[in-house]
Design an enzyme around this catalytic site. Structure first.
Site, PDB file in Angstrom:
ATOM      1  N   ARG A  15       0.866  -1.184   0.000  1.00  0.00           N
ATOM      2  CA  ARG A  15       0.000   0.000   0.000  1.00  0.00           C
ATOM      3  C   ARG A  15       0.901   1.231   0.000  1.00  0.00           C
ATOM      4  O   ARG A  15       2.113   1.141   0.133  1.00  0.00           O
ATOM      5  CB  ARG A  15      -0.941  -0.023   1.207  1.00  0.00           C
ATOM      6  CG  ARG A  15      -0.223  -0.498   2.459  1.00  0.00           C
ATOM      7  CD  ARG A  15      -0.704   0.110   3.688  1.00  0.00           C
ATOM      8  NE  ARG A  15      -0.559   1.557   3.681  1.00  0.00           N
ATOM      9  CZ  ARG A  15       0.594   2.195   3.903  1.00  0.00           C
ATOM     10  NH1 ARG A  15       1.702   1.551   4.160  1.00  0.00           N
ATOM     11  NH2 ARG A  15       0.635   3.518   3.885  1.00  0.00           N
ATOM     12  N   GLY A  16       0.248   2.402  -0.114  1.00  0.00           N
ATOM     13  CA  GLY A  16       1.026   3.636  -0.241  1.00  0.00           C
ATOM     14  C   GLY A  16       1.264   3.887  -1.723  1.00  0.00           C
ATOM     15  O   GLY A  16       1.649   2.960  -2.467  1.00  0.00           O
ATOM     16  N   ARG A  30      -6.816  -0.258  -7.314  1.00  0.00           N
ATOM     17  CA  ARG A  30      -7.180   0.805  -6.364  1.00  0.00           C
ATOM     18  C   ARG A  30      -7.348   2.111  -7.148  1.00  0.00           C
ATOM     19  O   ARG A  30      -6.561   2.377  -8.053  1.00  0.00           O
ATOM     20  CB  ARG A  30      -6.124   0.946  -5.261  1.00  0.00           C
ATOM     21  CG  ARG A  30      -6.064  -0.303  -4.364  1.00  0.00           C
ATOM     22  CD  ARG A  30      -5.328  -0.056  -3.088  1.00  0.00           C
ATOM     23  NE  ARG A  30      -6.023   0.887  -2.228  1.00  0.00           N
ATOM     24  CZ  ARG A  30      -5.455   1.441  -1.142  1.00  0.00           C
ATOM     25  NH1 ARG A  30      -4.216   1.140  -0.819  1.00  0.00           N
ATOM     26  NH2 ARG A  30      -6.136   2.291  -0.396  1.00  0.00           N
ATOM     27  N   GLN A  67      -3.116   2.950   9.793  1.00  0.00           N
ATOM     28  CA  GLN A  67      -1.778   3.058   9.206  1.00  0.00           C
ATOM     29  C   GLN A  67      -0.792   3.748  10.157  1.00  0.00           C
ATOM     30  O   GLN A  67       0.414   3.665   9.974  1.00  0.00           O
ATOM     31  CB  GLN A  67      -1.823   3.820   7.874  1.00  0.00           C
ATOM     32  CG  GLN A  67      -2.344   2.995   6.708  1.00  0.00           C
ATOM     33  CD  GLN A  67      -3.819   3.196   6.504  1.00  0.00           C
ATOM     34  OE1 GLN A  67      -4.543   3.555   7.419  1.00  0.00           O
ATOM     35  NE2 GLN A  67      -4.300   2.964   5.298  1.00  0.00           N
ATOM     36  N   ASP A 112      -1.661  10.805  -2.311  1.00  0.00           N
ATOM     37  CA  ASP A 112      -1.920   9.774  -3.329  1.00  0.00           C
ATOM     38  C   ASP A 112      -2.143  10.365  -4.706  1.00  0.00           C
ATOM     39  O   ASP A 112      -2.021   9.670  -5.709  1.00  0.00           O
ATOM     40  CB  ASP A 112      -3.126   8.942  -2.930  1.00  0.00           C
ATOM     41  CG  ASP A 112      -2.811   8.157  -1.670  1.00  0.00           C
ATOM     42  OD1 ASP A 112      -2.929   8.738  -0.576  1.00  0.00           O
ATOM     43  OD2 ASP A 112      -2.403   6.996  -1.791  1.00  0.00           O
ATOM     44  N   ASN A 116      -5.299  12.714   0.054  1.00  0.00           N
ATOM     45  CA  ASN A 116      -4.538  11.843   0.955  1.00  0.00           C
ATOM     46  C   ASN A 116      -5.528  11.129   1.868  1.00  0.00           C
ATOM     47  O   ASN A 116      -6.745  11.342   1.789  1.00  0.00           O
ATOM     48  CB  ASN A 116      -3.514  12.655   1.757  1.00  0.00           C
ATOM     49  CG  ASN A 116      -2.510  11.760   2.469  1.00  0.00           C
ATOM     50  OD1 ASN A 116      -1.975  10.823   1.860  1.00  0.00           O
ATOM     51  ND2 ASN A 116      -2.249  11.997   3.732  1.00  0.00           N
TER      52      ASN A 116
HETATM   53  O1  MRU Z   1      -4.706   3.385   1.744  1.00  0.00           O
HETATM   54  P1  MRU Z   1      -3.197   3.507   1.781  1.00  0.00           P
HETATM   55  O2  MRU Z   1      -2.587   2.955   3.019  1.00  0.00           O
HETATM   56  O3  MRU Z   1      -2.556   2.997   0.509  1.00  0.00           O
HETATM   57  O4  MRU Z   1      -2.997   5.082   1.820  1.00  0.00           O
HETATM   58  C1  MRU Z   1      -1.699   5.602   1.869  1.00  0.00           C
HETATM   59  C2  MRU Z   1      -1.675   7.063   2.040  1.00  0.00           C
HETATM   60  O5  MRU Z   1      -2.698   7.725   2.069  1.00  0.00           O
HETATM   61  C3  MRU Z   1      -0.334   7.705   2.051  1.00  0.00           C
HETATM   62  O6  MRU Z   1      -0.328   8.826   2.893  1.00  0.00           O
HETATM   63  C4  MRU Z   1      -0.021   8.137   0.623  1.00  0.00           C
HETATM   64  O7  MRU Z   1      -0.052   7.028  -0.231  1.00  0.00           O
HETATM   65  C5  MRU Z   1       1.293   8.780   0.509  1.00  0.00           C
HETATM   66  S1  MRU Z   1       2.560   7.573   0.665  1.00  0.00           S
HETATM   67  C6  MRU Z   1       4.060   8.134   0.363  1.00  0.00           C
END
Ligand code: MRU
Length: 366
Positions: free
Chosen positions: A53-54, A90, A207, A247, A257
């Site tokens: 993820r991320g 996603r 997270q 994101d 985000n």
């Molecule tokens: O749903 P996730 O855990 O994939 O969401 C991640 C985030 O919102 C992070 O803050 C974003 O991807 C930036 S990561 C460098």
């Protein structure tokens, strides 16, 4: 970053030279385990199920997903299918589509016999580039941290750490290495700046537990706070700056985000505090004039109504704090308008969150 003293990335080519290994983030922070992805469908599943993820790591995994598909079948139809399947895993992180476009640019119009090798080489290059990019983001963010630390007295103000609030996990687990928002935190800590990091819990997926795990492993002082605590801490003068990842950034500087980011930006503005957003170039969606068009992921209700954690005897348990049958709404992301963002911190430097600011750093997009 190091795990148990060993330099570790979040994704790497396995010893067989064909499959790919990743850290299973659904098991962190309770267990550090790795997964082997041998087929494109497994890469898609890893993204969909948030084993990875991320935004940057989603892109890197998608790139390797295309490579896995090409190793199995280098035909045009297999390439089309891989792009379609991976592209639907996603919706919000644009790095996914950026990576798929990069892969297609390298593979289309190339002989099928060359495609697997080309795909693995490009996926590896995307990963290596992510590491260099995030280290550069860290350097630019560090300059902002130094300014903020000097402004509160610097080393002379003994016992007064720089207090940084972050939301979600924008650390090395969200990228290939370093992280975006956490990269300056690591660099500041490594150069001896006293820090205290407020880690938003970030329900429903928590997270913040990943951020806490990262910071603990690196020895960075931190405290987890519930998602509603940031406003109070800001009013009490216990926050010097906020920094988050993103994101997707629209061409006008609006920022998507993890859900809850917007409220932190509002509170930061009300308290006159800097609210920085750290991002690599591939997170900018130049095709979107504003954040209104960013697709917001709607996730399963059970993520809200169920909570999983460690029990006193060391096992894991999932419980519901809610009456049976309670419905939930679960938008995964929100959009923070550019006007609430003090600056964007990129691998090319720091810029105002605006079209002009972004173009100043990426003039080739004009
Ligand atoms: O749903 P996730 O855990 O994939 O969401 C991640 C985030 O919102 C992070 O803050 C974003 O991807 C930036 S990561 C460098």
């Amino acid at each position: 970053m190091k795990v148990d003293g060993r330099l570790t990335r979040t994704i790497w080519l396995a010893a067989d030279g064909r499959s790919v290994e990743v850290i299973d983030q659904t098991r962190l922070p309770h267990a550090f385990t790795t997964l082997r992805l041998a087929f494109m469908e497994e890469a898609a599943h890893a993204i969909r199920s948030m084993q990875v993820r991320g935004a940057p790591l989603i892109g890197a995994t998608a790139a390797y997903g295309v490579a896995l598909a090409m190793a199995a079948d280098p035909s045009d139809s297999a390439l089309d299918r891989a792009v379609a399947v991976l592209g639907e895993t996603r919706p919000t992180a644009v790095n996914l589509h950026w990576a798929l476009a990069e892969m297609q640019a390298v593979l289309r119009n190339r002989p099928q016999a060359e495609r697997a090798d080309l795909a693995y080489a490009k996926a590896a290059a995307i990963c290596d580039e992510d590491v260099v990019t995030n280290r550069a983001i860290g350097g630019h963010g560090l300059a902002l941290f130094r300014e903020a630390y000097e402004a509160k007295g610097g080393p002379k103000a003994q016992g007064r750490p720089l207090r940084v609030l972050t939301h979600c996990n924008a650390g090395w687990l969200a990228c290939v290495d370093w992280g975006t928002a956490l990269a300056p935190i690591y660099l500041a800590h490594d150069e001896g700046m006293p820090l205290e990091v407020w880690v938003d819990e970030t329900r429903p997926r928590t997270q913040g537990a990943l951020t806490a795990w990262e910071l603990k492993s690196h020895g960075v002082p931190h405290k987890v706070i519930v998602d509603n605590a940031g406003g109070l801490l800001m009013r009490q003068g216990q926050v010097d700056l906020c920094i988050v990842g993103t994101d997707r950034v629209a061409a006008n500087g609006d920022v998507a985000n993890k859900i809850g980011t917007y409220l932190k930006a509002l509170a930061a503005r009300d308290n006159g505090l800097p609210f920085y957003v750290a991002l690599p170039g591939p997170t900018i969606d130049w095709s979107l004039p504003s954040g209104d068009a960013i697709p917001i992921e709607e996730r399963a209700e059970e993520e809200v109504t169920l909570v999983t954690g460690r029990t006193a005897d060391g096992g894991l348990a999932t419980v519901s704090p809610y009456p049976a049958g309670t419905r939930a709404s679960n938008a995964g992301f929100d959009v923070t308008p550019a006007r609430l963002v003090t600056a964007l911190v990129t691998e090319r430097g720091v810029a105002p969150a605006s079209r002009e600011g972004l173009l100043g750093l990426y003039p080739e997009r004009a």
